[in-house]
Design a protein around this motif. Structure first.
Motif, PDB file in Angstrom:
ATOM      1  N   PRO A 131       0.791  -1.239   0.000  1.00  0.00           N
ATOM      2  CA  PRO A 131       0.000   0.000   0.000  1.00  0.00           C
ATOM      3  C   PRO A 131       0.820   1.284   0.000  1.00  0.00           C
ATOM      4  CG  PRO A 131      -0.043  -1.041   2.161  1.00  0.00           C
ATOM      5  CD  PRO A 131       0.718  -1.977   1.277  1.00  0.00           C
ATOM      6  N   ALA A 132       2.134   1.186   0.110  1.00  0.00           N
ATOM      7  CA  ALA A 132       2.938   2.412   0.112  1.00  0.00           C
ATOM      8  C   ALA A 132       3.051   3.012  -1.286  1.00  0.00           C
ATOM      9  CB  ALA A 132       4.337   2.117   0.661  1.00  0.00           C
ATOM     10  N   VAL A 133       2.903   2.166  -2.297  1.00  0.00           N
ATOM     11  CA  VAL A 133       3.002   2.640  -3.686  1.00  0.00           C
ATOM     12  C   VAL A 133       1.657   2.443  -4.375  1.00  0.00           C
ATOM     13  CG1 VAL A 133       4.187   2.364  -5.908  1.00  0.00           C
ATOM     14  CG2 VAL A 133       5.434   1.971  -3.771  1.00  0.00           C
ATOM     15  N   LEU A 134       1.225   3.476  -5.046  1.00  0.00           N
ATOM     16  CA  LEU A 134      -0.059   3.429  -5.748  1.00  0.00           C
ATOM     17  C   LEU A 134       0.230   3.426  -7.248  1.00  0.00           C
ATOM     18  CD1 LEU A 134      -3.118   3.606  -5.460  1.00  0.00           C
ATOM     19  CD2 LEU A 134      -2.896   6.072  -5.247  1.00  0.00           C
ATOM     20  N   THR A 135      -0.215   2.364  -7.920  1.00  0.00           N
ATOM     21  CA  THR A 135       0.159   2.190  -9.328  1.00  0.00           C
ATOM     22  C   THR A 135      -1.067   2.226 -10.233  1.00  0.00           C
ATOM     23  OG1 THR A 135       2.050   0.847  -8.652  1.00  0.00           O
ATOM     24  CG2 THR A 135       1.343   0.627 -10.931  1.00  0.00           C
ATOM     25  N   HIS A 136      -0.961   2.968 -11.326  1.00  0.00           N
ATOM     26  CA  HIS A 136      -2.027   3.030 -12.324  1.00  0.00           C
ATOM     27  C   HIS A 136      -1.428   2.833 -13.707  1.00  0.00           C
ATOM     28  CE1 HIS A 136      -3.656   5.357  -8.955  1.00  0.00           C
ATOM     29  NE2 HIS A 136      -4.848   4.986  -9.383  1.00  0.00           N
ATOM     30  N   THR A 137      -2.162   2.124 -14.541  1.00  0.00           N
ATOM     31  CA  THR A 137      -1.732   1.944 -15.927  1.00  0.00           C
ATOM     32  C   THR A 137      -2.859   2.421 -16.828  1.00  0.00           C
ATOM     33  OG1 THR A 137      -0.446   0.008 -15.288  1.00  0.00           O
ATOM     34  CG2 THR A 137      -0.934   0.255 -17.637  1.00  0.00           C
ATOM     35  N   THR A 138      -2.522   3.204 -17.813  1.00  0.00           N
ATOM     36  CA  THR A 138      -3.571   3.736 -18.687  1.00  0.00           C
ATOM     37  C   THR A 138      -3.059   3.901 -20.117  1.00  0.00           C
ATOM     38  OG1 THR A 138      -5.236   5.469 -18.927  1.00  0.00           O
ATOM     39  CG2 THR A 138      -3.053   6.172 -18.233  1.00  0.00           C
ATOM     40  N   ARG A 139      -4.013   4.126 -20.979  1.00  0.00           N
ATOM     41  CA  ARG A 139      -3.682   4.391 -22.381  1.00  0.00           C
ATOM     42  C   ARG A 139      -3.832   5.881 -22.651  1.00  0.00           C
ATOM     43  NH1 ARG A 139      -6.782   0.587 -25.817  1.00  0.00           N
ATOM     44  NH2 ARG A 139      -4.872  -0.519 -26.244  1.00  0.00           N
ATOM     45  N   GLU A 140      -2.988   6.378 -23.512  1.00  0.00           N
ATOM     46  CA  GLU A 140      -3.037   7.798 -23.871  1.00  0.00           C
ATOM     47  C   GLU A 140      -4.087   7.958 -24.960  1.00  0.00           C
ATOM     48  OE1 GLU A 140       0.923   9.024 -24.785  1.00  0.00           O
ATOM     49  OE2 GLU A 140       0.239  10.879 -25.710  1.00  0.00           O
ATOM     50  N   VAL A 141      -5.258   8.493 -24.574  1.00  0.00           N
ATOM     51  CA  VAL A 141      -6.339   8.576 -25.558  1.00  0.00           C
ATOM     52  C   VAL A 141      -6.975   9.949 -25.676  1.00  0.00           C
ATOM     53  CG1 VAL A 141      -7.045   6.160 -25.562  1.00  0.00           C
ATOM     54  CG2 VAL A 141      -7.973   7.699 -23.835  1.00  0.00           C
ATOM     55  N   GLY A 142      -6.780  10.798 -24.672  1.00  0.00           N
ATOM     56  CA  GLY A 142      -7.440  12.100 -24.719  1.00  0.00           C
ATOM     57  C   GLY A 142      -6.590  13.147 -24.034  1.00  0.00           C
ATOM     58  N   ALA A 143      -7.192  14.326 -23.817  1.00  0.00           N
ATOM     59  CA  ALA A 143      -6.421  15.462 -23.288  1.00  0.00           C
ATOM     60  C   ALA A 143      -5.809  15.150 -21.916  1.00  0.00           C
ATOM     61  CB  ALA A 143      -7.321  16.683 -23.206  1.00  0.00           C
ATOM     62  N   VAL A 144      -6.594  14.555 -21.030  1.00  0.00           N
ATOM     63  CA  VAL A 144      -6.096  14.343 -19.666  1.00  0.00           C
ATOM     64  C   VAL A 144      -4.995  13.287 -19.647  1.00  0.00           C
ATOM     65  CG1 VAL A 144      -6.736  13.799 -17.289  1.00  0.00           C
ATOM     66  CG2 VAL A 144      -8.374  14.955 -18.770  1.00  0.00           C
ATOM     67  N   THR A 145      -5.236  12.163 -20.313  1.00  0.00           N
ATOM     68  CA  THR A 145      -4.204  11.117 -20.299  1.00  0.00           C
ATOM     69  C   THR A 145      -2.968  11.551 -21.094  1.00  0.00           C
ATOM     70  OG1 THR A 145      -5.484  10.025 -22.039  1.00  0.00           O
ATOM     71  CG2 THR A 145      -5.656   9.124 -19.814  1.00  0.00           C
ATOM     72  N   ARG A 146      -3.162  12.422 -22.087  1.00  0.00           N
ATOM     73  CA  ARG A 146      -1.991  12.977 -22.788  1.00  0.00           C
ATOM     74  C   ARG A 146      -1.184  13.859 -21.838  1.00  0.00           C
ATOM     75  NH1 ARG A 146      -4.982  13.418 -27.480  1.00  0.00           N
ATOM     76  NH2 ARG A 146      -5.634  15.536 -27.028  1.00  0.00           N
ATOM     77  N   GLY A 147      -1.909  14.652 -21.043  1.00  0.00           N
ATOM     78  CA  GLY A 147      -1.241  15.492 -20.038  1.00  0.00           C
ATOM     79  C   GLY A 147      -0.539  14.624 -18.999  1.00  0.00           C
ATOM     80  N   MET A 148      -1.185  13.537 -18.636  1.00  0.00           N
ATOM     81  CA  MET A 148      -0.610  12.621 -17.643  1.00  0.00           C
ATOM     82  C   MET A 148       0.690  12.000 -18.170  1.00  0.00           C
ATOM     83  SD  MET A 148      -2.902   9.692 -15.823  1.00  0.00           S
ATOM     84  CE  MET A 148      -4.252  10.783 -15.468  1.00  0.00           C
ATOM     85  N   ARG A 149       0.656  11.704 -19.452  1.00  0.00           N
ATOM     86  CA  ARG A 149       1.830  11.067 -20.065  1.00  0.00           C
ATOM     87  C   ARG A 149       3.048  11.993 -20.035  1.00  0.00           C
ATOM     88  NH1 ARG A 149       5.531   8.877 -20.783  1.00  0.00           N
ATOM     89  NH2 ARG A 149       6.314   7.556 -22.458  1.00  0.00           N
ATOM     90  N   ARG A 150       2.797  13.291 -20.033  1.00  0.00           N
ATOM     91  CA  ARG A 150       3.915  14.239 -20.064  1.00  0.00           C
ATOM     92  C   ARG A 150       4.530  14.475 -18.676  1.00  0.00           C
ATOM     93  NH1 ARG A 150       0.768  16.783 -24.314  1.00  0.00           N
ATOM     94  NH2 ARG A 150      -0.364  18.064 -22.817  1.00  0.00           N
ATOM     95  N   LEU A 151       3.844  13.971 -17.625  1.00  0.00           N
ATOM     96  CA  LEU A 151       4.372  14.179 -16.271  1.00  0.00           C
ATOM     97  C   LEU A 151       5.636  13.355 -16.058  1.00  0.00           C
ATOM     98  CD1 LEU A 151       1.000  14.077 -14.296  1.00  0.00           C
ATOM     99  CD2 LEU A 151       2.332  16.102 -14.928  1.00  0.00           C
ATOM    100  N   LYS A 152       6.478  13.855 -15.152  1.00  0.00           N
ATOM    101  CA  LYS A 152       7.770  13.199 -14.881  1.00  0.00           C
ATOM    102  C   LYS A 152       7.890  12.882 -13.400  1.00  0.00           C
ATOM    103  CE  LYS A 152      10.150  15.644 -18.613  1.00  0.00           C
ATOM    104  NZ  LYS A 152       8.898  16.205 -19.151  1.00  0.00           N
ATOM    105  N   PRO A 153       8.832  12.001 -13.054  1.00  0.00           N
ATOM    106  CA  PRO A 153       9.066  11.737 -11.633  1.00  0.00           C
ATOM    107  C   PRO A 153       9.316  13.047 -10.888  1.00  0.00           C
ATOM    108  CG  PRO A 153      10.226  10.130 -12.940  1.00  0.00           C
ATOM    109  CD  PRO A 153       9.667  11.138 -13.914  1.00  0.00           C
TER     110      PRO A 153
END
Lengths: 148, 287
Positions: free
Chosen positions: B77-99
């Motif tokens: 539970p210390a790490v929260l993991t999500h996997t998604t596909r880049e399909v729209g504005a929000v997930t495209r924005g998410m893809r550009r985020l960095k550590p």
């Protein structure tokens, strides 16, 4: 053979009749089971191993259409005139199979329409399953789900 | 139908509509258009508990919020993991985020896979495409409690070999003796020597006992429709088949109505449904 789901419902006499058309075969990895255009004289019950059905597309090369593996039946062109294979089939790994002689079976089916009907019903299921899988494959369903 | 207040008790964060900042620790490019984010709370003592199948609302600041299934290990539970596909504005924005960047999280929401009900049974997990992501926590759970289950079979289908998610992990799973993993692709490309054909073709060859099996299925709806038919052909009762549905969501708690699916809201009554409770939806178009 009597344990295979394909033969479920047939009596021992009918299975014995069909067994007369069967022989064991082994294919090495990479070996062709049959080639497109050749006479379709057999169908196969794969006991172990894997076979891929493929075709050659000019400028594109060899394309694998589907794979068949242990426990499955494959090859139905022996049942449909002009009894020629429509695709190539090649063993991906060492494959042991039971080969059923199509000419032998066609003769038995003509001689005994009851067994012929039973065989036809079973192959209709195989063909329908292939058709359904092919349609689903053509739908290319794993595309984009939402637009977020 | 459970009252909303009861559902909200499962929400781990401060309030059902309160977004909590999480820091991105790792970004993994899974395929050409999918990626995984590992998140950690700014508070090091903070742990995020969830049940396999649940999702979070992830907020890319200044862009928008989307529901994303949790794809990580529920026992970590210390790490929260999500996997998604880049399909729209929000997930495209998410893809550009960095550590080091921050993302808003609220949740977890929704119903879970029936891992408790499955105890004592064989389990068949059928995933199509990105549908493997919400099922990965199930596999983690089954492997962590392996002795409680009979045969465990994972069947996974994708478009091409390049679209396979969690490739290294799948290789590890395939090498295990206590988990039967089969992959297939719709189109073979490159040096692929594995199965070719839709995922439903793997069901007939799978070694589970249909009289004592529970199935969990996630993928495109059309793939789930055909999977249910094939599972039933193998002898599974629809009451032993569970599906995860996907709809656009806004609030995540059954208030806004965006994810309404007939008489249900996917966010709070789903995303995981027992097949007999959702089946009529499959036969209705544009629902």
């Amino acid at each position: 053979m009597s344990e295979h789901p394909f033969f479920k419902g047939l009596n021992q006499g009918q299975i014995a009749l069909l067994t007369g058309c069967a022989s064991n075969v082994v294919f090495k990895p990479g070996q062709f089971v049959f080639r497109e255009g050749e006479p379709a004289d057999h169908f196969y019950f794969i006991r172990e191993g894997k076979v891929q059905v493929e075709t050659h597309i000019p400028q594109k090369g060899t394309v694998t259409i589907q794979t068949r593996s242990g426990g499955e039946v494959f090859g139905w062109s022996w049942l449909v005139p002009p009894y020629r294979w429509h695709f190539d089939a090649r063993a991906v790994e060492l494959t042991r199979a039971l080969a059923m002689d199509g000419k032998c079976l066609r003769t038995k089916c003509e001689d005994d329409h009851h067994i012929g009907y039973e065989i036809m019903k079973r192959f209709l299921l195989v063909i329908a399953e292939r058709l359904e899988a092919t349609r689903l494959q053509l739908m290319d369903v794993y595309g984009h789900g939402s637009n977020s | 139908m459970a009252p909303i207040a009861e559902k909200l008790l499962h929400t781990d964060l401060a309030g059902p509509m309160t977004t909590e900042p999480f820091v991105i620790r790792r970004v993994v490019k899974e395929t050409a258009d999918t990626f995984t984010l590992d998140l950690e709370s700014g508070d090091s003592s903070r742990e995020f508990t969830f049940r396999p199948g649940q999702f979070n609302m992830l907020y890319v600041f200044g862009v928008g919020e989307v529901p994303i299934s949790i794809s990580g290990d529920p026992t970590k539970p210390a790490v929260l993991t999500h996997t998604t596909r880049e399909v729209g504005a929000v997930t495209r924005g998410m893809r550009r985020l960095k550590p080091g960047d921050t993302l808003g999280v609220r949740g977890p929401y929704g119903t879970a896979w029936p891992v408790g009900e499955a105890e004592g049974s064989d389990v068949v997990v059928v995933a199509g495409g990105i549908g493997l992501a919400p099922l990965r926590p199930v596999v983690y759970h089954l492997l962590a409690h392996r002795q409680k289950y009979g045969k465990v079979v994972l069947l996974y289908g994708t478009r091409t070999p390049e679209d396979i998610l969690f490739r290294k992990e799948l290789e590890r799973w395939r090498s295990r003796f206590d988990l039967e993993t089969h992959l297939t692709v719709d189109r073979a490309t490159g040096p692929w020597h594995g199965n070719v054909g839709v995922v439903t073709t793997l069901i007939a060859r799978s070694p589970f006992d249909p009289q004592n099996t529970l199935a969990m299925v996630c993928g495109p709806e059309v793939m789930m429709r055909f999977t249910v038919l094939e599972l039933e052909r193998r002898g599974l009762d629809e009451k032993r088949i569970y599906l995860s549905m996907e709809r656009n969501m806004k609030c995540g708690i059954g208030l806004c109505g965006h994810c309404q699916l007939g008489p249900r809201f996917v966010c709070k009554d789903g995303p995981v449904y027992r097949c007999d409770g959702i089946r009529e939806v499959f036969s209705r178009r544009e629902l």
